[in-house]
Design an enzyme around this catalytic site. Structure first.
Site, PDB file in Angstrom:
ATOM      1  N   ILE A  40       0.736  -1.362   0.038  1.00 16.17           N
ATOM      2  CA  ILE A  40      -0.209  -0.238   0.358  1.00 16.17           C
ATOM      3  C   ILE A  40       1.140   1.198   0.012  1.00 16.17           C
ATOM      4  O   ILE A  40       0.546   2.571   0.133  1.00 16.17           O
ATOM      5  CB  ILE A  40      -0.821   0.330   1.669  1.00 16.17           C
ATOM      6  CG1 ILE A  40      -0.422  -0.090   2.457  1.00 16.17           C
ATOM      7  CG2 ILE A  40      -1.500  -0.913   1.139  1.00 16.17           C
ATOM      8  CD1 ILE A  40      -1.288  -0.213   3.766  1.00 16.17           C
ATOM      9  N   ASP A  41       2.501   1.582  -0.146  1.00 14.61           N
ATOM     10  CA  ASP A  41       2.859   2.397   0.217  1.00 14.61           C
ATOM     11  C   ASP A  41       3.295   3.124  -1.639  1.00 14.61           C
ATOM     12  O   ASP A  41       3.713   4.023  -1.099  1.00 14.61           O
ATOM     13  CB  ASP A  41       4.453   1.918   0.668  1.00 14.61           C
ATOM     14  CG  ASP A  41       4.887   0.244  -0.481  1.00 14.61           C
ATOM     15  OD1 ASP A  41       4.734   0.891  -1.704  1.00 14.61           O
ATOM     16  OD2 ASP A  41       5.875  -0.436  -0.152  1.00 14.61           O
ATOM     17  N   HIS A  91      -4.590  -4.594  -2.601  1.00 14.49           N
ATOM     18  CA  HIS A  91      -5.167  -3.700  -1.557  1.00 14.49           C
ATOM     19  C   HIS A  91      -5.157  -2.204  -1.135  1.00 14.49           C
ATOM     20  O   HIS A  91      -4.902  -2.073   0.144  1.00 14.49           O
ATOM     21  CB  HIS A  91      -3.635  -4.158  -0.059  1.00 14.49           C
ATOM     22  CG  HIS A  91      -4.554  -6.282  -0.319  1.00 14.49           C
ATOM     23  ND1 HIS A  91      -2.881  -6.684   1.182  1.00 14.49           N
ATOM     24  CD2 HIS A  91      -4.365  -6.773  -0.659  1.00 14.49           C
ATOM     25  CE1 HIS A  91      -3.577  -8.207   0.493  1.00 14.49           C
ATOM     26  NE2 HIS A  91      -4.387  -8.250   0.478  1.00 14.49           N
ATOM     27  N   CYS A 102     -13.621  11.415   4.414  1.00 16.35           N
ATOM     28  CA  CYS A 102     -13.960  10.908   5.706  1.00 16.35           C
ATOM     29  C   CYS A 102     -14.680   9.720   5.644  1.00 16.35           C
ATOM     30  O   CYS A 102     -15.629   9.389   4.515  1.00 16.35           O
ATOM     31  CB  CYS A 102     -14.810  12.399   5.770  1.00 16.35           C
ATOM     32  SG  CYS A 102     -15.422  11.953   7.121  1.00 16.35           S
ATOM     33  N   CYS A 115     -18.346  11.903   5.975  1.00 13.89           N
ATOM     34  CA  CYS A 115     -19.535  12.740   4.464  1.00 13.89           C
ATOM     35  C   CYS A 115     -18.603  12.429   3.579  1.00 13.89           C
ATOM     36  O   CYS A 115     -19.265  12.989   2.257  1.00 13.89           O
ATOM     37  CB  CYS A 115     -18.915  14.212   4.790  1.00 13.89           C
ATOM     38  SG  CYS A 115     -17.630  14.971   5.019  1.00 13.89           S
ATOM     39  N   CYS A 167     -16.410  17.803   9.217  1.00  9.71           N
ATOM     40  CA  CYS A 167     -17.711  17.325   9.907  1.00  9.71           C
ATOM     41  C   CYS A 167     -17.058  16.217  11.646  1.00  9.71           C
ATOM     42  O   CYS A 167     -18.031  16.230  11.830  1.00  9.71           O
ATOM     43  CB  CYS A 167     -18.740  16.002   9.198  1.00  9.71           C
ATOM     44  SG  CYS A 167     -17.576  14.454   8.924  1.00  9.71           S
ATOM     45  N   THR A 214       6.758 -12.035  -1.046  1.00  7.84           N
ATOM     46  CA  THR A 214       5.362 -12.272  -0.258  1.00  7.84           C
ATOM     47  C   THR A 214       5.288 -14.106   0.471  1.00  7.84           C
ATOM     48  O   THR A 214       6.013 -15.181   0.463  1.00  7.84           O
ATOM     49  CB  THR A 214       3.960 -11.948  -1.338  1.00  7.84           C
ATOM     50  OG1 THR A 214       2.732 -12.306  -0.311  1.00  7.84           O
ATOM     51  CG2 THR A 214       4.168 -12.602  -2.123  1.00  7.84           C
ATOM     52  N   PRO A 250      13.690 -15.057   0.944  1.00  4.35           N
ATOM     53  CA  PRO A 250      15.211 -15.100   1.455  1.00  4.35           C
ATOM     54  C   PRO A 250      14.789 -16.070   2.085  1.00  4.35           C
ATOM     55  O   PRO A 250      15.266 -17.418   2.332  1.00  4.35           O
ATOM     56  CB  PRO A 250      15.781 -14.328   2.028  1.00  4.35           C
ATOM     57  CG  PRO A 250      14.457 -13.007   2.496  1.00  4.35           C
ATOM     58  CD  PRO A 250      13.905 -13.565   1.130  1.00  4.35           C
TER      59      PRO A 250
HETATM   60  P1  NAD Z   1       3.909 -10.290   4.588  1.00  7.16           P
HETATM   61  O1  NAD Z   1       4.488 -10.110   5.343  1.00  7.16           O
HETATM   62  O2  NAD Z   1       3.171 -11.207   5.527  1.00  7.16           O
HETATM   63  O3  NAD Z   1       5.630 -11.081   4.197  1.00  7.16           O
HETATM   64  C1  NAD Z   1       7.070 -10.724   3.702  1.00  7.16           C
HETATM   65  C2  NAD Z   1       7.698 -11.867   3.125  1.00  7.16           C
HETATM   66  O4  NAD Z   1       8.596 -11.010   2.452  1.00  7.16           O
HETATM   67  C3  NAD Z   1       8.123 -12.773   4.173  1.00  7.16           C
HETATM   68  O5  NAD Z   1       7.631 -13.591   3.131  1.00  7.16           O
HETATM   69  C4  NAD Z   1       9.593 -12.159   4.358  1.00  7.16           C
HETATM   70  O6  NAD Z   1      10.335 -13.569   4.173  1.00  7.16           O
HETATM   71  C5  NAD Z   1       9.826 -11.551   2.387  1.00  7.16           C
HETATM   72  N1  NAD Z   1      10.933 -10.711   2.754  1.00  7.16           N
HETATM   73  C6  NAD Z   1      11.087 -10.346   3.763  1.00  7.16           C
HETATM   74  N2  NAD Z   1      12.320  -9.035   3.528  1.00  7.16           N
HETATM   75  C7  NAD Z   1      12.608  -9.081   2.557  1.00  7.16           C
HETATM   76  C8  NAD Z   1      13.917  -9.443   0.880  1.00  7.16           C
HETATM   77  N3  NAD Z   1      14.824  -8.255   1.636  1.00  7.16           N
HETATM   78  N4  NAD Z   1      13.068  -9.698  -0.166  1.00  7.16           N
HETATM   79  C9  NAD Z   1      12.525 -10.321  -0.462  1.00  7.16           C
HETATM   80  N5  NAD Z   1      11.264 -11.117   0.529  1.00  7.16           N
HETATM   81  C10 NAD Z   1      11.358 -10.860   1.804  1.00  7.16           C
HETATM   82  O7  NAD Z   1       4.016  -9.407   3.536  1.00  7.16           O
HETATM   83  P2  NAD Z   1       2.720  -9.955   2.429  1.00  7.16           P
HETATM   84  O8  NAD Z   1       2.617 -11.102   2.029  1.00  7.16           O
HETATM   85  O9  NAD Z   1       2.770  -8.429   1.522  1.00  7.16           O
HETATM   86  O10 NAD Z   1       1.487  -9.034   3.482  1.00  7.16           O
HETATM   87  C11 NAD Z   1       0.528  -9.481   3.114  1.00  7.16           C
HETATM   88  C12 NAD Z   1       0.203  -7.724   3.975  1.00  7.16           C
HETATM   89  O11 NAD Z   1       1.014  -6.992   4.412  1.00  7.16           O
HETATM   90  C13 NAD Z   1      -0.534  -7.186   3.314  1.00  7.16           C
HETATM   91  O12 NAD Z   1      -2.535  -7.002   3.636  1.00  7.16           O
HETATM   92  C14 NAD Z   1      -0.266  -5.773   2.873  1.00  7.16           C
HETATM   93  O13 NAD Z   1      -0.541  -4.435   2.435  1.00  7.16           O
HETATM   94  C15 NAD Z   1       0.575  -5.553   4.175  1.00  7.16           C
HETATM   95  N6  NAD Z   1       1.676  -5.516   3.801  1.00  7.16           N
HETATM   96  C16 NAD Z   1       1.836  -4.358   2.666  1.00  7.16           C
HETATM   97  C17 NAD Z   1       3.483  -3.225   3.417  1.00  7.16           C
HETATM   98  C18 NAD Z   1       3.698  -2.522   2.395  1.00  7.16           C
HETATM   99  O14 NAD Z   1       3.152  -1.499   1.683  1.00  7.16           O
HETATM  100  N7  NAD Z   1       4.891  -1.682   1.817  1.00  7.16           N
HETATM  101  C19 NAD Z   1       4.224  -3.238   5.106  1.00  7.16           C
HETATM  102  C20 NAD Z   1       3.699  -4.319   5.970  1.00  7.16           C
HETATM  103  C21 NAD Z   1       2.012  -5.351   5.298  1.00  7.16           C
HETATM  104 ZN    ZN Z   2     -16.376  14.400   6.925  1.00 10.34          ZN
END
Ligand code: NAD
Ligand code: ZN
Length: 259
Positions: free
Chosen positions: A108-109, A126, A134, A137, A159, A198, A224
């Site tokens: 979401i960044d 996501h 808001c 409103c 509001c 992920t 990793p």
């Molecule tokens: P998660 O936190 O569940 O898993 C992160 C994965 O990344 C793990 O498997 C981990 O081993 C791996 N990882 C860690 N460092 C790494 C690297 N340097 N290179 C490659 N892989 C690495 O994350 P997800 O699967 O995206 O979980 C989903 C939820 O987390 C979502 O709902 C998402 O919106 C939210 N989220 C988003 C952010 C963001 O926007 N940056 C940050 C934290 C969580």
């Molecule tokens: Zn409002």
């Protein structure tokens, strides 16, 4: 690793349609926290003794907006205080070289867009952290950074209602347009799918990997540590996204790319 990397690079060169799925691990190399796995903030429970899935949920935002916002603010501050890294840039460059390359992100960044990924081939399943709106409103508010310096939850100027970001909290529905786009593209199929940083905790993240594999495409994981997908994918590149993605791009020769 080198041989596996070259195998993936060759498949990408020959592929027309590619899907890059990204998660918090990609942005971990920018200094952002992940939820689970390596560098996971909430491998256990939050300070309130809740699983992160409960703290960052739609029901919690309604019941206890200050508590939900405590964790939203943590993510928000981290996102505003960091920037895309070489992994995001490598993906954007891959999309420039391969017009059939799509990105499906759970992040979401907003870093894919900031790194140059084209909006029309980016599915933010996501949602995004900004602009806030808001809940009472509907007014938009573009001052996320300012609100994070004030007492939480942030409130609407017009509001007084509680503001929220256009993100998908746990137990909330996915954005319809993003889901339609994802399944529309999945129906057309992908020759290569890369799952990057992920833990693949959601069915709509696992499904594209399984469907690509079943259709004879190449499935790849860049992480990793092991995930539920590790035993399923054809190739595992065990490493950080920041290292592996630029190296992979370096193995893809531009003149052998088929458009
Ligand atoms: P998660 O936190 O569940 O898993 C992160 C994965 O990344 C793990 O498997 C981990 O081993 C791996 N990882 C860690 N460092 C790494 C690297 N340097 N290179 C490659 N892989 C690495 O994350 P997800 O699967 O995206 O979980 C989903 C939820 O987390 C979502 O709902 C998402 O919106 C939210 N989220 C988003 C952010 C963001 O926007 N940056 C940050 C934290 C969580
Ligand atoms: Zn409002």
């Amino acid at each position: 690793m080198d041989e596996a990397l070259r195998r993936v690079a060759r498949a990408i060169e020959q592929a027309e349609r590619i899907l890059v799925i990204t998660g918090a691990g990609l942005s971990a190399d920018s200094g952002l926290p992940t939820y689970r796995g390596l560098g996971g903030l909430y491998n256990g429970h939050t300070a309130e003794g809740l699983p992160i899935e409960a703290a960052l949920s739609g029901p919690m935002l309604r019941r206890d907006p200050a508590l939900c916002w405590k964790y939203l603010a943590e993510l928000g501050k981290a996102c505003l205080g960091a920037a895309p890294n070489a992994g995001h840039l490598a993906i954007a460059e891959l999309q420039r070289r391969k017009p059939g390359c799509w990105v499906l992100t759970q992040n979401i960044d907003g870093y894919h867009r900031a790194a140059g990924s084209p909006g029309e081939r980016l599915i933010e399943i996501h949602g995004e952290l900004a602009p806030l709106y808001c809940q009472s409103c509907g007014a938009e508010d573009s001052e996320l950074a300012e609100h994070l310096q004030r007492p939480l939850p942030p409130r609407c100027r017009q509001c007084g209602g509680v503001l929220r970001p256009p993100v998908v909290l746990f137990e909330e529905m996915l954005p319809e347009a993003a889901v339609d786009s994802l399944y529309g593209e999945l129906r057309k199929g992908f020759a290569v799918v890369l799952s990057v940083g992920t833990s693949a905790s959601f069915p709509y993240i696992v499904e594209p990997v399984l469907r690509t594999r079943q259709a004879g495409g190449l499935s790849v994981e860049i992480n990793p540590t092991l995930t539920d997908l590790s035993d399923v994918v054809d190739v595992r590149l065990a490493g950080r996204a920041l290292d592996v993605l630029p190296e992979l791009l370096g193995h893809i020769s531009s003149d052998r790319i088929c458009k």
